[in-house]
Design a protein around this motif. Structure first.
Motif, PDB file in Angstrom:
ATOM      1  N   MET A  85       0.843  -1.201   0.000  1.00  0.00           N
ATOM      2  CA  MET A  85       0.000   0.000   0.000  1.00  0.00           C
ATOM      3  C   MET A  85       0.874   1.245   0.000  1.00  0.00           C
ATOM      4  O   MET A  85       2.079   1.167   0.278  1.00  0.00           O
ATOM      5  CB  MET A  85      -0.929  -0.015   1.215  1.00  0.00           C
ATOM      6  CG  MET A  85      -0.212  -0.152   2.526  1.00  0.00           C
ATOM      7  SD  MET A  85      -1.385  -0.590   3.823  1.00  0.00           S
ATOM      8  CE  MET A  85      -0.274  -0.808   5.193  1.00  0.00           C
ATOM      9  N   THR A  86       0.254   2.375  -0.294  1.00  0.00           N
ATOM     10  CA  THR A  86       0.985   3.638  -0.208  1.00  0.00           C
ATOM     11  C   THR A  86       1.034   4.068   1.257  1.00  0.00           C
ATOM     12  O   THR A  86       0.248   3.595   2.083  1.00  0.00           O
ATOM     13  CB  THR A  86       0.304   4.730  -1.069  1.00  0.00           C
ATOM     14  OG1 THR A  86      -1.041   4.904  -0.604  1.00  0.00           O
ATOM     15  CG2 THR A  86       0.299   4.364  -2.544  1.00  0.00           C
ATOM     16  N   ARG A  87       1.936   5.001   1.571  1.00  0.00           N
ATOM     17  CA  ARG A  87       2.035   5.465   2.964  1.00  0.00           C
ATOM     18  C   ARG A  87       0.706   6.054   3.423  1.00  0.00           C
ATOM     19  O   ARG A  87       0.220   5.755   4.493  1.00  0.00           O
ATOM     20  CB  ARG A  87       3.140   6.529   3.072  1.00  0.00           C
ATOM     21  CG  ARG A  87       3.286   7.080   4.476  1.00  0.00           C
ATOM     22  CD  ARG A  87       4.420   8.072   4.556  1.00  0.00           C
ATOM     23  NE  ARG A  87       5.713   7.427   4.433  1.00  0.00           N
ATOM     24  CZ  ARG A  87       6.329   6.781   5.437  1.00  0.00           C
ATOM     25  NH1 ARG A  87       5.772   6.712   6.624  1.00  0.00           N
ATOM     26  NH2 ARG A  87       7.493   6.225   5.256  1.00  0.00           N
ATOM     27  N   GLY A  88       0.102   6.875   2.580  1.00  0.00           N
ATOM     28  CA  GLY A  88      -1.181   7.506   2.912  1.00  0.00           C
ATOM     29  C   GLY A  88      -0.973   8.822   3.632  1.00  0.00           C
ATOM     30  O   GLY A  88       0.013   8.988   4.357  1.00  0.00           O
ATOM     31  N   HIS A  89      -1.876   9.747   3.415  1.00  0.00           N
ATOM     32  CA  HIS A  89      -1.708  11.092   4.002  1.00  0.00           C
ATOM     33  C   HIS A  89      -3.017  11.858   4.064  1.00  0.00           C
ATOM     34  O   HIS A  89      -3.963  11.570   3.324  1.00  0.00           O
ATOM     35  CB  HIS A  89      -0.707  11.898   3.151  1.00  0.00           C
ATOM     36  CG  HIS A  89      -1.125  12.023   1.722  1.00  0.00           C
ATOM     37  ND1 HIS A  89      -0.739  11.125   0.750  1.00  0.00           N
ATOM     38  CD2 HIS A  89      -1.916  12.921   1.086  1.00  0.00           C
ATOM     39  CE1 HIS A  89      -1.268  11.470  -0.402  1.00  0.00           C
ATOM     40  NE2 HIS A  89      -2.001  12.552  -0.236  1.00  0.00           N
ATOM     41  N   PHE A  90      -3.022  12.863   4.939  1.00  0.00           N
ATOM     42  CA  PHE A  90      -3.975  13.973   4.844  1.00  0.00           C
ATOM     43  C   PHE A  90      -3.286  15.025   3.996  1.00  0.00           C
ATOM     44  O   PHE A  90      -2.045  15.047   3.899  1.00  0.00           O
ATOM     45  CB  PHE A  90      -4.211  14.606   6.227  1.00  0.00           C
ATOM     46  CG  PHE A  90      -5.191  13.883   7.105  1.00  0.00           C
ATOM     47  CD1 PHE A  90      -6.558  14.005   6.874  1.00  0.00           C
ATOM     48  CD2 PHE A  90      -4.756  13.118   8.175  1.00  0.00           C
ATOM     49  CE1 PHE A  90      -7.475  13.358   7.701  1.00  0.00           C
ATOM     50  CE2 PHE A  90      -5.666  12.466   8.999  1.00  0.00           C
ATOM     51  CZ  PHE A  90      -7.026  12.589   8.760  1.00  0.00           C
ATOM     52  N   HIS A  91      -4.045  15.928   3.433  1.00  0.00           N
ATOM     53  CA  HIS A  91      -3.401  17.089   2.824  1.00  0.00           C
ATOM     54  C   HIS A  91      -3.067  18.076   3.940  1.00  0.00           C
ATOM     55  O   HIS A  91      -3.810  18.209   4.915  1.00  0.00           O
ATOM     56  CB  HIS A  91      -4.296  17.711   1.747  1.00  0.00           C
ATOM     57  CG  HIS A  91      -4.376  16.836   0.530  1.00  0.00           C
ATOM     58  ND1 HIS A  91      -5.437  16.824  -0.332  1.00  0.00           N
ATOM     59  CD2 HIS A  91      -3.495  15.907   0.047  1.00  0.00           C
ATOM     60  CE1 HIS A  91      -5.211  15.932  -1.283  1.00  0.00           C
ATOM     61  NE2 HIS A  91      -4.046  15.358  -1.073  1.00  0.00           N
ATOM     62  N   GLN A  92      -1.928  18.741   3.763  1.00  0.00           N
ATOM     63  CA  GLN A  92      -1.518  19.735   4.757  1.00  0.00           C
ATOM     64  C   GLN A  92      -2.579  20.831   4.841  1.00  0.00           C
ATOM     65  O   GLN A  92      -2.955  21.243   5.930  1.00  0.00           O
ATOM     66  CB  GLN A  92      -0.191  20.333   4.315  1.00  0.00           C
ATOM     67  CG  GLN A  92       0.687  20.722   5.442  1.00  0.00           C
ATOM     68  CD  GLN A  92       2.134  20.672   4.996  1.00  0.00           C
ATOM     69  OE1 GLN A  92       2.425  20.575   3.793  1.00  0.00           O
ATOM     70  NE2 GLN A  92       3.031  20.720   5.942  1.00  0.00           N
ATOM     71  N   ARG A  93      -3.056  21.263   3.693  1.00  0.00           N
ATOM     72  CA  ARG A  93      -4.221  22.153   3.657  1.00  0.00           C
ATOM     73  C   ARG A  93      -5.435  21.221   3.666  1.00  0.00           C
ATOM     74  O   ARG A  93      -5.877  20.722   2.636  1.00  0.00           O
ATOM     75  CB  ARG A  93      -4.208  23.019   2.382  1.00  0.00           C
ATOM     76  CG  ARG A  93      -3.170  24.117   2.367  1.00  0.00           C
ATOM     77  CD  ARG A  93      -3.752  25.506   2.596  1.00  0.00           C
ATOM     78  NE  ARG A  93      -4.917  25.811   1.776  1.00  0.00           N
ATOM     79  CZ  ARG A  93      -4.928  26.638   0.728  1.00  0.00           C
ATOM     80  NH1 ARG A  93      -3.829  27.254   0.347  1.00  0.00           N
ATOM     81  NH2 ARG A  93      -6.041  26.882   0.064  1.00  0.00           N
ATOM     82  N   ARG A  94      -5.949  20.973   4.864  1.00  0.00           N
ATOM     83  CA  ARG A  94      -6.954  19.935   5.090  1.00  0.00           C
ATOM     84  C   ARG A  94      -8.200  20.048   4.207  1.00  0.00           C
ATOM     85  O   ARG A  94      -8.856  19.064   3.898  1.00  0.00           O
ATOM     86  CB  ARG A  94      -7.416  19.976   6.547  1.00  0.00           C
ATOM     87  CG  ARG A  94      -6.441  19.410   7.540  1.00  0.00           C
ATOM     88  CD  ARG A  94      -6.393  17.902   7.376  1.00  0.00           C
ATOM     89  NE  ARG A  94      -5.778  17.277   8.532  1.00  0.00           N
ATOM     90  CZ  ARG A  94      -4.472  17.187   8.743  1.00  0.00           C
ATOM     91  NH1 ARG A  94      -3.628  17.650   7.847  1.00  0.00           N
ATOM     92  NH2 ARG A  94      -4.007  16.602   9.827  1.00  0.00           N
ATOM     93  N   GLU A  95      -8.566  21.269   3.846  1.00  0.00           N
ATOM     94  CA  GLU A  95      -9.807  21.472   3.090  1.00  0.00           C
ATOM     95  C   GLU A  95      -9.669  21.067   1.621  1.00  0.00           C
ATOM     96  O   GLU A  95     -10.671  20.998   0.905  1.00  0.00           O
ATOM     97  CB  GLU A  95     -10.264  22.935   3.211  1.00  0.00           C
ATOM     98  CG  GLU A  95      -9.570  23.937   2.274  1.00  0.00           C
ATOM     99  CD  GLU A  95      -8.135  24.320   2.670  1.00  0.00           C
ATOM    100  OE1 GLU A  95      -7.597  23.737   3.638  1.00  0.00           O
ATOM    101  OE2 GLU A  95      -7.563  25.193   1.992  1.00  0.00           O
ATOM    102  N   GLN A  96      -8.465  20.794   1.173  1.00  0.00           N
ATOM    103  CA  GLN A  96      -8.240  20.508  -0.247  1.00  0.00           C
ATOM    104  C   GLN A  96      -8.546  19.047  -0.578  1.00  0.00           C
ATOM    105  O   GLN A  96      -7.991  18.142   0.057  1.00  0.00           O
ATOM    106  CB  GLN A  96      -6.792  20.833  -0.641  1.00  0.00           C
ATOM    107  CG  GLN A  96      -6.399  22.284  -0.409  1.00  0.00           C
ATOM    108  CD  GLN A  96      -7.038  23.248  -1.400  1.00  0.00           C
ATOM    109  OE1 GLN A  96      -7.295  22.900  -2.550  1.00  0.00           O
ATOM    110  NE2 GLN A  96      -7.305  24.470  -0.959  1.00  0.00           N
ATOM    111  N   GLY A  97      -9.395  18.834  -1.551  1.00  0.00           N
ATOM    112  CA  GLY A  97      -9.761  17.478  -1.972  1.00  0.00           C
ATOM    113  C   GLY A  97      -8.888  16.989  -3.116  1.00  0.00           C
ATOM    114  O   GLY A  97      -7.879  17.599  -3.464  1.00  0.00           O
ATOM    115  N   GLU A  98      -9.301  15.874  -3.697  1.00  0.00           N
ATOM    116  CA  GLU A  98      -8.519  15.245  -4.773  1.00  0.00           C
ATOM    117  C   GLU A  98      -9.443  14.292  -5.525  1.00  0.00           C
ATOM    118  O   GLU A  98     -10.446  13.844  -4.963  1.00  0.00           O
ATOM    119  CB  GLU A  98      -7.338  14.487  -4.132  1.00  0.00           C
ATOM    120  CG  GLU A  98      -6.402  13.822  -5.114  1.00  0.00           C
ATOM    121  CD  GLU A  98      -5.041  13.488  -4.494  1.00  0.00           C
ATOM    122  OE1 GLU A  98      -4.848  13.749  -3.289  1.00  0.00           O
ATOM    123  OE2 GLU A  98      -4.200  12.959  -5.230  1.00  0.00           O
TER     124      GLU A  98
END
Ligand code: PAN
Ligand code: ZN
Length: 187
Positions: A85-98
Motif C-alpha cells: 500500500m501507499t504510505r497515505g496522508h492527509f493534505h496539509q491544507r486539510r480542506e483541499q480534496g482530490e
C-alpha cells in the motif's frame, strides 16, 4: 488569422504511462515505509531497496488554483499478510480534496476522516473516486498485477504524513486468496 494547436501531454489508459510534458518520477521502496506495515519481522525480511510504488507527476505551475496530475503505480505484494500500500496522508491544507481514477489492476482506496472513521472504495479500471477535504487517503493493491491510479489535486494541498504515523483505523489483509478488512482496534 491562424491559431496554432499544441500537443498536450498524453496518458496511455492501458498502462498509465505519460508521454510528453515534463514528468517527475519518485520511487518509494520497502525501506522507506518504516512503521507502515504491521508485521515488523516480515517488513525487515524484504530487501530495503524493493520498489513498492512509483509516482509520476507532470510538472505544474505552483500557486492557488493550480493542479497537479500524477500517476501512482503500486506493485502487487504482501508484507506478512498485509497487501502492499501507499504510505497515505492527509493534505496539509486539510480542506483541499482530490480525484483518483482507477487505470489498471484492482485494489482499494482507504479513506479516513479526522474522527478516525475509515471506509473503503473498490478501485478498478475506470473507477472515479472523489476524495473530499479533511480526508486521509491510501491505495492498497489487492490484486496480482500493478495497480495504477491517476490523481488530480491542487498544488497548494501539500502532504501531511505525520498525523497518520500511528496508522489508519483499517488494515487490509489477504490469506489464501481472501481479502479481509479488519478494524485495527479489534485486531
Ligand atoms: C497521490 C499520492 C501517491 C503516493 O499522488 O501522493 O499515491 O502516496 P503517498 O503520498 O501517500 O506516499 C496523492 O494523493 N497526492 O495528493
Ligand atoms: Zn493526496
Amino acid at each position: 488569422m491562424s491559431t496554432s494547436i499544441s500537443m498536450p501531454p498524453d496518458v496511455a489508459f492501458l498502462t498509465g504511462q505519460f508521454s510528453g510534458g515534463n514528468v517527475i518520477k519518485k520511487v518509494t521502496r520497502c525501506g522507506d515505509l518504516s512503521g507502515v506495515f504491521h508485521d515488523l519481522t516480515a517488513w525487515q525480511a524484504i530487501p530495503a531497496d524493493t520498489p513498492v510504488y512509483e509516482v509520476e507527476m507532470l510538472d505544474s505551475p505552483q500557486g492557488e488554483g493550480e493542479l497537479y496530475v500524477g500517476m501512482t503505480h503500486l506493485h502487487p505484494g504482501l508484507v506478512g499478510d498485509e497487501f502492499y500500500m501507499t504510505r497515505g496522508h492527509f493534505h496539509q491544507r486539510r480542506e483541499q480534496g482530490e480525484v483518483y481514477f482507477g487505470i489498471r489492476g484492482s485494489g482499494l482506496l482507504l479513506l479516513q476522516n479526522e474522527q478516525g472513521e475509515a471506509r473503503l472504495e473498490q478501485v478498478s479500471p475506470g473507477s472515479v473516486h472523489i476524495i473530499p477535504g479533511n480526508t486521509a487517503h491510501r491505495l492498497i493493491n489487492t490484486g496480482t498485477e500493478i495497480l495504477s491510479a491517476l490523481a488530480v489535486w491542487p498544488t497548494v494541498a501539500g502532504h501531511d504524513y505525520r498525523s497518520l504515523a500511528g496508522g489508519f483505523a483499517l488494515r487490509v489483509t489477504g490469506h489464501e486468496g481472501k481479502i479481509q478488512a479488519k478494524d485495527v482496534q479489534n485486531g
